[in-house]
Design a protein around this motif. Structure first.
Motif, PDB file in Angstrom:
ATOM      1  N   ALA A 106       0.833  -1.202   0.000  1.00  0.00           N
ATOM      2  CA  ALA A 106       0.000   0.000   0.000  1.00  0.00           C
ATOM      3  C   ALA A 106       0.869   1.255   0.000  1.00  0.00           C
ATOM      4  O   ALA A 106       0.608   2.212  -0.742  1.00  0.00           O
ATOM      5  N   ASP A 107       1.929   1.249   0.802  1.00  0.00           N
ATOM      6  CA  ASP A 107       2.838   2.391   0.850  1.00  0.00           C
ATOM      7  C   ASP A 107       3.543   2.574  -0.492  1.00  0.00           C
ATOM      8  O   ASP A 107       3.693   3.700  -0.978  1.00  0.00           O
ATOM      9  N   THR A 108       3.957   1.482  -1.096  1.00  0.00           N
ATOM     10  CA  THR A 108       4.629   1.549  -2.391  1.00  0.00           C
ATOM     11  C   THR A 108       3.694   2.108  -3.451  1.00  0.00           C
ATOM     12  O   THR A 108       4.091   2.943  -4.265  1.00  0.00           O
ATOM     13  N   LEU A 109       2.452   1.665  -3.428  1.00  0.00           N
ATOM     14  CA  LEU A 109       1.476   2.150  -4.405  1.00  0.00           C
ATOM     15  C   LEU A 109       1.236   3.651  -4.243  1.00  0.00           C
ATOM     16  O   LEU A 109       1.091   4.377  -5.229  1.00  0.00           O
ATOM     17  N   LYS A 110       1.231   4.126  -2.990  1.00  0.00           N
ATOM     18  CA  LYS A 110       1.056   5.559  -2.751  1.00  0.00           C
ATOM     19  C   LYS A 110       2.242   6.353  -3.291  1.00  0.00           C
ATOM     20  O   LYS A 110       2.092   7.489  -3.703  1.00  0.00           O
ATOM     21  N   ARG A 111       3.429   5.764  -3.257  1.00  0.00           N
ATOM     22  CA  ARG A 111       4.634   6.467  -3.664  1.00  0.00           C
ATOM     23  C   ARG A 111       4.856   6.478  -5.175  1.00  0.00           C
ATOM     24  O   ARG A 111       5.648   7.256  -5.674  1.00  0.00           O
ATOM     25  N   LYS A 145     -11.729  -5.826   0.366  1.00  0.00           N
ATOM     26  CA  LYS A 145     -11.754  -4.370   0.473  1.00  0.00           C
ATOM     27  C   LYS A 145     -11.427  -3.916   1.889  1.00  0.00           C
ATOM     28  O   LYS A 145     -10.715  -2.926   2.084  1.00  0.00           O
ATOM     29  N   ALA A 146     -11.945  -4.625   2.887  1.00  0.00           N
ATOM     30  CA  ALA A 146     -11.671  -4.260   4.274  1.00  0.00           C
ATOM     31  C   ALA A 146     -10.192  -4.427   4.608  1.00  0.00           C
ATOM     32  O   ALA A 146      -9.588  -3.571   5.259  1.00  0.00           O
ATOM     33  N   LEU A 147      -9.580  -5.518   4.154  1.00  0.00           N
ATOM     34  CA  LEU A 147      -8.160  -5.752   4.424  1.00  0.00           C
ATOM     35  C   LEU A 147      -7.294  -4.724   3.697  1.00  0.00           C
ATOM     36  O   LEU A 147      -6.331  -4.205   4.269  1.00  0.00           O
ATOM     37  N   TRP A 148      -7.643  -4.396   2.466  1.00  0.00           N
ATOM     38  CA  TRP A 148      -6.849  -3.416   1.728  1.00  0.00           C
ATOM     39  C   TRP A 148      -6.993  -2.026   2.356  1.00  0.00           C
ATOM     40  O   TRP A 148      -6.015  -1.276   2.442  1.00  0.00           O
ATOM     41  N   ALA A 149      -8.191  -1.673   2.807  1.00  0.00           N
ATOM     42  CA  ALA A 149      -8.377  -0.382   3.483  1.00  0.00           C
ATOM     43  C   ALA A 149      -7.515  -0.317   4.737  1.00  0.00           C
ATOM     44  O   ALA A 149      -6.897   0.706   5.029  1.00  0.00           O
ATOM     45  N   TRP A 150      -7.464  -1.414   5.482  1.00  0.00           N
ATOM     46  CA  TRP A 150      -6.618  -1.460   6.679  1.00  0.00           C
ATOM     47  C   TRP A 150      -5.143  -1.314   6.294  1.00  0.00           C
ATOM     48  O   TRP A 150      -4.400  -0.581   6.945  1.00  0.00           O
ATOM     49  N   ALA A 151      -4.716  -1.997   5.250  1.00  0.00           N
ATOM     50  CA  ALA A 151      -3.314  -1.907   4.814  1.00  0.00           C
ATOM     51  C   ALA A 151      -2.962  -0.489   4.392  1.00  0.00           C
ATOM     52  O   ALA A 151      -1.821  -0.055   4.553  1.00  0.00           O
ATOM     53  N   CYS A 152      -3.933   0.234   3.870  1.00  0.00           N
ATOM     54  CA  CYS A 152      -3.700   1.622   3.448  1.00  0.00           C
ATOM     55  C   CYS A 152      -3.718   2.599   4.616  1.00  0.00           C
ATOM     56  O   CYS A 152      -3.482   3.788   4.425  1.00  0.00           O
ATOM     57  N   ASP A 157      11.702   2.105  -4.151  1.00  0.00           N
ATOM     58  CA  ASP A 157      12.814   1.446  -4.830  1.00  0.00           C
ATOM     59  C   ASP A 157      12.280   0.289  -5.676  1.00  0.00           C
ATOM     60  O   ASP A 157      11.164  -0.185  -5.456  1.00  0.00           O
ATOM     61  N   PRO A 158      13.035  -0.163  -6.670  1.00  0.00           N
ATOM     62  CA  PRO A 158      12.558  -1.220  -7.567  1.00  0.00           C
ATOM     63  C   PRO A 158      12.192  -2.516  -6.842  1.00  0.00           C
ATOM     64  O   PRO A 158      11.262  -3.214  -7.244  1.00  0.00           O
ATOM     65  N   GLY A 159      12.919  -2.853  -5.780  1.00  0.00           N
ATOM     66  CA  GLY A 159      12.598  -4.065  -5.028  1.00  0.00           C
ATOM     67  C   GLY A 159      11.222  -3.987  -4.398  1.00  0.00           C
ATOM     68  O   GLY A 159      10.478  -4.972  -4.360  1.00  0.00           O
ATOM     69  N   ALA A 160      10.860  -2.809  -3.879  1.00  0.00           N
ATOM     70  CA  ALA A 160       9.540  -2.634  -3.274  1.00  0.00           C
ATOM     71  C   ALA A 160       8.439  -2.773  -4.328  1.00  0.00           C
ATOM     72  O   ALA A 160       7.376  -3.336  -4.056  1.00  0.00           O
ATOM     73  N   ILE A 161       8.705  -2.286  -5.535  1.00  0.00           N
ATOM     74  CA  ILE A 161       7.713  -2.407  -6.610  1.00  0.00           C
ATOM     75  C   ILE A 161       7.541  -3.875  -6.997  1.00  0.00           C
ATOM     76  O   ILE A 161       6.410  -4.340  -7.197  1.00  0.00           O
ATOM     77  N   SER A 162       8.624  -4.619  -7.056  1.00  0.00           N
ATOM     78  CA  SER A 162       8.535  -6.052  -7.380  1.00  0.00           C
ATOM     79  C   SER A 162       7.761  -6.805  -6.303  1.00  0.00           C
ATOM     80  O   SER A 162       6.924  -7.658  -6.612  1.00  0.00           O
ATOM     81  N   ARG A 163       8.032  -6.487  -5.032  1.00  0.00           N
ATOM     82  CA  ARG A 163       7.295  -7.144  -3.936  1.00  0.00           C
ATOM     83  C   ARG A 163       5.829  -6.777  -3.983  1.00  0.00           C
ATOM     84  O   ARG A 163       4.956  -7.615  -3.731  1.00  0.00           O
ATOM     85  N   MET A 164       5.518  -5.522  -4.328  1.00  0.00           N
ATOM     86  CA  MET A 164       4.127  -5.104  -4.436  1.00  0.00           C
ATOM     87  C   MET A 164       3.415  -5.898  -5.531  1.00  0.00           C
ATOM     88  O   MET A 164       2.296  -6.358  -5.347  1.00  0.00           O
ATOM     89  N   ASP A 165       4.101  -6.073  -6.668  1.00  0.00           N
ATOM     90  CA  ASP A 165       3.508  -6.825  -7.771  1.00  0.00           C
ATOM     91  C   ASP A 165       3.233  -8.276  -7.391  1.00  0.00           C
ATOM     92  O   ASP A 165       2.283  -8.883  -7.884  1.00  0.00           O
ATOM     93  N   ARG A 166       4.065  -8.840  -6.525  1.00  0.00           N
ATOM     94  CA  ARG A 166       3.826 -10.217  -6.076  1.00  0.00           C
ATOM     95  C   ARG A 166       2.802 -10.283  -4.948  1.00  0.00           C
ATOM     96  O   ARG A 166       2.176 -11.319  -4.743  1.00  0.00           O
ATOM     97  N   THR A 167       2.625  -9.182  -4.224  1.00  0.00           N
ATOM     98  CA  THR A 167       1.736  -9.174  -3.062  1.00  0.00           C
ATOM     99  C   THR A 167       0.282  -8.904  -3.430  1.00  0.00           C
ATOM    100  O   THR A 167      -0.621  -9.528  -2.867  1.00  0.00           O
ATOM    101  N   LEU A 168       0.022  -7.993  -4.344  1.00  0.00           N
ATOM    102  CA  LEU A 168      -1.354  -7.614  -4.655  1.00  0.00           C
ATOM    103  C   LEU A 168      -2.245  -8.778  -5.096  1.00  0.00           C
ATOM    104  O   LEU A 168      -3.424  -8.814  -4.728  1.00  0.00           O
TER     105      LEU A 168
END
Length: 158
Positions: free
Chosen positions: A29-34, A112-119, A89-100
């Motif tokens: 969630a933090d990576t997506l915001k950045r 939706k509830a879990l993603w809202a909490w993560a955000c 950083d690129p590593g965070a983007i790769s982890r985000m792509d594997r996590t979503l």
């Protein structure tokens, strides 16, 4: 969060725990915001007529002569509040792509509830949106994290 040592491309997954999954979701969630968003509408800027602009400049000049820095302090606070965090950083983007894709293990409401909490949304606010009690939201989060852990342990999506 430095989760790289747990998720190297060695082909092995770490011992997935709900806490680790929660941290990975929060990092995603933090990576997506950045990430820069070129499609985001820019804030509208008013263009004042020259007379109003000149008046504002004279007010600032008078304030400086009198030693009153209230206007500049307010502008500084406003500018500090709108600073965006740096790019991920690129590593965070790769982890985000594997996590979503992990969110697809859940039904829509819990997803939706879990993603809202993560955000960063609190349990009370999520409960108001979902029309449930905050204890129910907390239980959903714990169940959802465990469901993701179980699916990751099976090795379906890492």
């Amino acid at each position: 969060m430095n989760l790289e040592k747990h998720t190297r491309d060695s082909g092995q997954h770490p011992g997935w725990t709900p806490e680790l999954v929660a941290r990975r979701l929060q990092e995603a969630a933090d990576t997506l915001k950045r990430l820069p968003d070129k499609n985001r509408p820019r804030p509208l800027k008013a263009s004042w007529p020259d007379t109003v602009q000149a008046m504002a400049e004279s007010v600032f000049a008078i304030a400086n002569v009198w030693g009153v820095n209230i206007f500049r302090e307010r502008e500084k606070e406003k500018n500090e509040a709108t600073l965006r965090p740096g790019p991920p950083d690129p590593g965070a983007i790769s982890r985000m792509d594997r996590t979503l894709p992990w969110l697809t293990y859940l039904d829509t409401t819990k997803h939706k509830a879990l993603w809202a909490w993560a955000c960063g949304c609190g349990d009370r606010r999520i409960a108001m949106i979902c029309g449930k009690h905050r204890h129910t939201i907390r239980a959903w989060r714990e169940q959802s994290l465990q469901i993701i852990c179980d699916n990751l342990a099976k090795g379906e999506r890492q």
